[in-house]
Design a protein around this motif. Sequence first.
Motif, PDB file in Angstrom:
ATOM      1  N   LEU A  64       0.795  -1.227   0.000  1.00  0.00           N
ATOM      2  CA  LEU A  64       0.000   0.000   0.000  1.00  0.00           C
ATOM      3  C   LEU A  64       0.831   1.281   0.000  1.00  0.00           C
ATOM      4  CD1 LEU A  64      -2.826  -1.067   2.477  1.00  0.00           C
ATOM      5  CD2 LEU A  64      -2.827  -1.157  -0.033  1.00  0.00           C
ATOM      6  N   LEU A  65       2.038   1.234   0.562  1.00  0.00           N
ATOM      7  CA  LEU A  65       2.854   2.451   0.660  1.00  0.00           C
ATOM      8  C   LEU A  65       4.090   2.417  -0.226  1.00  0.00           C
ATOM      9  CD1 LEU A  65       2.744   2.998   4.524  1.00  0.00           C
ATOM     10  CD2 LEU A  65       1.449   4.224   2.785  1.00  0.00           C
ATOM     11  N   TRP A  66       4.956   1.441   0.008  1.00  0.00           N
ATOM     12  CA  TRP A  66       6.279   1.466  -0.636  1.00  0.00           C
ATOM     13  C   TRP A  66       6.210   1.169  -2.127  1.00  0.00           C
ATOM     14  CZ3 TRP A  66       7.156   4.207   2.999  1.00  0.00           C
ATOM     15  CH2 TRP A  66       7.084   3.836   4.334  1.00  0.00           C
ATOM     16  N   GLY A  67       5.322   0.283  -2.546  1.00  0.00           N
ATOM     17  CA  GLY A  67       5.166   0.008  -3.973  1.00  0.00           C
ATOM     18  C   GLY A  67       4.751   1.246  -4.760  1.00  0.00           C
ATOM     19  N   PRO A  68       3.645   1.896  -4.356  1.00  0.00           N
ATOM     20  CA  PRO A  68       3.257   3.119  -5.066  1.00  0.00           C
ATOM     21  C   PRO A  68       4.327   4.216  -5.001  1.00  0.00           C
ATOM     22  CG  PRO A  68       1.399   2.284  -3.815  1.00  0.00           C
ATOM     23  CD  PRO A  68       2.598   1.452  -3.420  1.00  0.00           C
ATOM     24  N   HIS A  85      14.813  13.090  -4.605  1.00  0.00           N
ATOM     25  CA  HIS A  85      15.698  12.566  -3.564  1.00  0.00           C
ATOM     26  C   HIS A  85      15.044  12.471  -2.186  1.00  0.00           C
ATOM     27  CE1 HIS A  85      19.148  11.694  -5.991  1.00  0.00           C
ATOM     28  NE2 HIS A  85      18.910  12.813  -6.655  1.00  0.00           N
ATOM     29  N   PRO A  86      14.188  13.402  -1.770  1.00  0.00           N
ATOM     30  CA  PRO A  86      13.492  13.159  -0.491  1.00  0.00           C
ATOM     31  C   PRO A  86      12.613  11.911  -0.517  1.00  0.00           C
ATOM     32  CG  PRO A  86      13.364  15.480  -1.081  1.00  0.00           C
ATOM     33  CD  PRO A  86      13.965  14.767  -2.266  1.00  0.00           C
ATOM     34  N   ILE A  87      11.874  11.694  -1.620  1.00  0.00           N
ATOM     35  CA  ILE A  87      11.006  10.513  -1.699  1.00  0.00           C
ATOM     36  C   ILE A  87      11.845   9.255  -1.865  1.00  0.00           C
ATOM     37  CG2 ILE A  87       9.080   9.421  -2.925  1.00  0.00           C
ATOM     38  CD1 ILE A  87       8.403  12.024  -1.342  1.00  0.00           C
ATOM     39  N   GLN A  88      12.900   9.327  -2.659  1.00  0.00           N
ATOM     40  CA  GLN A  88      13.798   8.180  -2.841  1.00  0.00           C
ATOM     41  C   GLN A  88      14.425   7.798  -1.507  1.00  0.00           C
ATOM     42  OE1 GLN A  88      16.368   7.911  -6.399  1.00  0.00           O
ATOM     43  NE2 GLN A  88      18.097   7.893  -4.969  1.00  0.00           N
ATOM     44  N   LEU A  89      14.817   8.786  -0.719  1.00  0.00           N
ATOM     45  CA  LEU A  89      15.392   8.529   0.602  1.00  0.00           C
ATOM     46  C   LEU A  89      14.378   7.803   1.488  1.00  0.00           C
ATOM     47  CD1 LEU A  89      17.747  10.787   2.483  1.00  0.00           C
ATOM     48  CD2 LEU A  89      15.740  10.036   3.706  1.00  0.00           C
ATOM     49  N   LEU A  90      13.147   8.266   1.468  1.00  0.00           N
ATOM     50  CA  LEU A  90      12.084   7.637   2.256  1.00  0.00           C
ATOM     51  C   LEU A  90      11.871   6.175   1.845  1.00  0.00           C
ATOM     52  CD1 LEU A  90       9.672   7.904   4.267  1.00  0.00           C
ATOM     53  CD2 LEU A  90       8.310   8.621   2.300  1.00  0.00           C
ATOM     54  N   VAL A  91      11.791   5.930   0.549  1.00  0.00           N
ATOM     55  CA  VAL A  91      11.571   4.573   0.047  1.00  0.00           C
ATOM     56  C   VAL A  91      12.747   3.666   0.421  1.00  0.00           C
ATOM     57  CG1 VAL A  91      11.330   3.161  -2.035  1.00  0.00           C
ATOM     58  CG2 VAL A  91      10.027   5.273  -1.811  1.00  0.00           C
ATOM     59  N   CYS A  92      13.957   4.164   0.245  1.00  0.00           N
ATOM     60  CA  CYS A  92      15.144   3.352   0.569  1.00  0.00           C
ATOM     61  C   CYS A  92      15.215   3.042   2.060  1.00  0.00           C
ATOM     62  CB  CYS A  92      16.408   4.064   0.096  1.00  0.00           C
ATOM     63  SG  CYS A  92      16.538   4.124  -1.706  1.00  0.00           S
ATOM     64  N   HIS A  95      12.792   0.282   2.796  1.00  0.00           N
ATOM     65  CA  HIS A  95      13.311  -1.032   2.400  1.00  0.00           C
ATOM     66  C   HIS A  95      14.335  -1.542   3.417  1.00  0.00           C
ATOM     67  CE1 HIS A  95      12.075  -0.244  -1.993  1.00  0.00           C
ATOM     68  NE2 HIS A  95      11.317  -1.209  -1.506  1.00  0.00           N
ATOM     69  N   LEU A  96      15.238  -0.675   3.836  1.00  0.00           N
ATOM     70  CA  LEU A  96      16.258  -1.082   4.806  1.00  0.00           C
ATOM     71  C   LEU A  96      15.623  -1.462   6.142  1.00  0.00           C
ATOM     72  CD1 LEU A  96      18.961   1.599   3.976  1.00  0.00           C
ATOM     73  CD2 LEU A  96      19.031  -0.844   3.430  1.00  0.00           C
ATOM     74  N   TYR A  97      14.677  -0.676   6.594  1.00  0.00           N
ATOM     75  CA  TYR A  97      14.003  -0.969   7.853  1.00  0.00           C
ATOM     76  C   TYR A  97      13.219  -2.277   7.753  1.00  0.00           C
ATOM     77  CZ  TYR A  97      10.897  -0.585  11.855  1.00  0.00           C
ATOM     78  OH  TYR A  97      10.212  -0.850  13.005  1.00  0.00           O
ATOM     79  N   GLY A  98      12.459  -2.441   6.680  1.00  0.00           N
ATOM     80  CA  GLY A  98      11.662  -3.658   6.513  1.00  0.00           C
ATOM     81  C   GLY A  98      12.505  -4.910   6.463  1.00  0.00           C
ATOM     82  N   ASP A  99      13.603  -4.866   5.702  1.00  0.00           N
ATOM     83  CA  ASP A  99      14.476  -6.039   5.616  1.00  0.00           C
ATOM     84  C   ASP A  99      15.156  -6.325   6.946  1.00  0.00           C
ATOM     85  OD1 ASP A  99      14.111  -7.185   3.160  1.00  0.00           O
ATOM     86  OD2 ASP A  99      16.148  -6.843   2.467  1.00  0.00           O
ATOM     87  N   THR A 100      15.578  -5.279   7.623  1.00  0.00           N
ATOM     88  CA  THR A 100      16.217  -5.466   8.934  1.00  0.00           C
ATOM     89  C   THR A 100      15.244  -6.123   9.907  1.00  0.00           C
ATOM     90  OG1 THR A 100      17.648  -3.553   8.566  1.00  0.00           O
ATOM     91  CG2 THR A 100      17.377  -4.288  10.844  1.00  0.00           C
ATOM     92  N   LEU A 101      14.025  -5.643   9.946  1.00  0.00           N
ATOM     93  CA  LEU A 101      13.007  -6.222  10.824  1.00  0.00           C
ATOM     94  C   LEU A 101      12.696  -7.665  10.421  1.00  0.00           C
ATOM     95  CD1 LEU A 101      11.224  -5.410  13.214  1.00  0.00           C
ATOM     96  CD2 LEU A 101       9.489  -4.698  11.572  1.00  0.00           C
ATOM     97  N   ILE A 137      18.622  -4.694   0.502  1.00  0.00           N
ATOM     98  CA  ILE A 137      19.476  -3.940   1.423  1.00  0.00           C
ATOM     99  C   ILE A 137      20.574  -3.258   0.622  1.00  0.00           C
ATOM    100  CG2 ILE A 137      21.204  -4.136   3.260  1.00  0.00           C
ATOM    101  CD1 ILE A 137      19.394  -6.205   4.578  1.00  0.00           C
ATOM    102  N   VAL A 138      21.228  -4.005  -0.254  1.00  0.00           N
ATOM    103  CA  VAL A 138      22.365  -3.475  -1.015  1.00  0.00           C
ATOM    104  C   VAL A 138      21.944  -2.341  -1.941  1.00  0.00           C
ATOM    105  CG1 VAL A 138      24.137  -4.043  -2.726  1.00  0.00           C
ATOM    106  CG2 VAL A 138      23.640  -5.644  -0.866  1.00  0.00           C
ATOM    107  N   VAL A 139      20.969  -2.582  -2.790  1.00  0.00           N
ATOM    108  CA  VAL A 139      20.574  -1.566  -3.775  1.00  0.00           C
ATOM    109  C   VAL A 139      19.949  -0.340  -3.102  1.00  0.00           C
ATOM    110  CG1 VAL A 139      19.216  -1.098  -5.851  1.00  0.00           C
ATOM    111  CG2 VAL A 139      20.395  -3.296  -5.603  1.00  0.00           C
ATOM    112  N   PRO A 140      18.999  -0.507  -2.187  1.00  0.00           N
ATOM    113  CA  PRO A 140      18.473   0.694  -1.520  1.00  0.00           C
ATOM    114  C   PRO A 140      19.547   1.470  -0.743  1.00  0.00           C
ATOM    115  CG  PRO A 140      16.926  -1.065  -1.271  1.00  0.00           C
ATOM    116  CD  PRO A 140      18.178  -1.672  -1.867  1.00  0.00           C
ATOM    117  N   PHE A 141      20.520   0.763  -0.179  1.00  0.00           N
ATOM    118  CA  PHE A 141      21.601   1.472   0.523  1.00  0.00           C
ATOM    119  C   PHE A 141      22.371   2.364  -0.456  1.00  0.00           C
ATOM    120  CE2 PHE A 141      25.813   2.038   2.364  1.00  0.00           C
ATOM    121  CZ  PHE A 141      25.456   2.525   3.609  1.00  0.00           C
ATOM    122  N   TYR A 142      22.613   1.871  -1.661  1.00  0.00           N
ATOM    123  CA  TYR A 142      23.293   2.666  -2.686  1.00  0.00           C
ATOM    124  C   TYR A 142      22.478   3.926  -3.014  1.00  0.00           C
ATOM    125  CZ  TYR A 142      24.852   4.270  -7.228  1.00  0.00           C
ATOM    126  OH  TYR A 142      25.268   5.062  -8.257  1.00  0.00           O
TER     127      TYR A 142
END
Length: 168
Positions: A64-68, A85-92, A95-101, A137-142
């Motif tokens: 509902l959020l990250w895909g759109p 870049h603000p929206i890209q930062l939010l999305v990345c 992704h990092l938070y979700g994968d970590t959890l 994790i890798v690609v969103p971190f980049y």
Amino acid sequence: MAILWFMLSGTLHCFFEGYFMVNHREMASVQDLFGQLWKEYALSDSRYMTSDTLVLCMETMTVLLWGPLCFWVVTLIITQDSLRHPIQLLVCMSHLYGDTLYYATSLFDHYANNISYSRPEGYYFWLYYFFMNFIWIVVPFYYLAQSIRTLSTAVRFQQESVARSKTR
């Protein structure tokens, strides 16, 4: 490359993970292609066959959020919008938070509670569970680092511009 990455992410999030969100209750009996793919993936994480609360909530937020937002980032890149870049930062970060959890809860159950969600064969754990998620994790971190650099440069430029205008 960024357009391809965010388009792939948005598509997987909205459609493939969306399929799970809609069909999670009857996933074990579903026989279509996406159902079979989810059952195959569940060999590496059985929480997907039990409508696990964490997995279901995480996938629902992703759909509902990250895909759109991934699709929005694609649009922002194409139009060269300053919000990219603000929206890209939010999305990345999401992704990092979700994968970590996702990793942390599974590993905690494995080591603290002696509960394993993956079949014992190594390729289910290493290929499906670890590698297929580690990509997010890798690609969103980049792209997170890219956005931080870009925003930092923009703020520095703006600060220098303000300082120059005050000295006039």
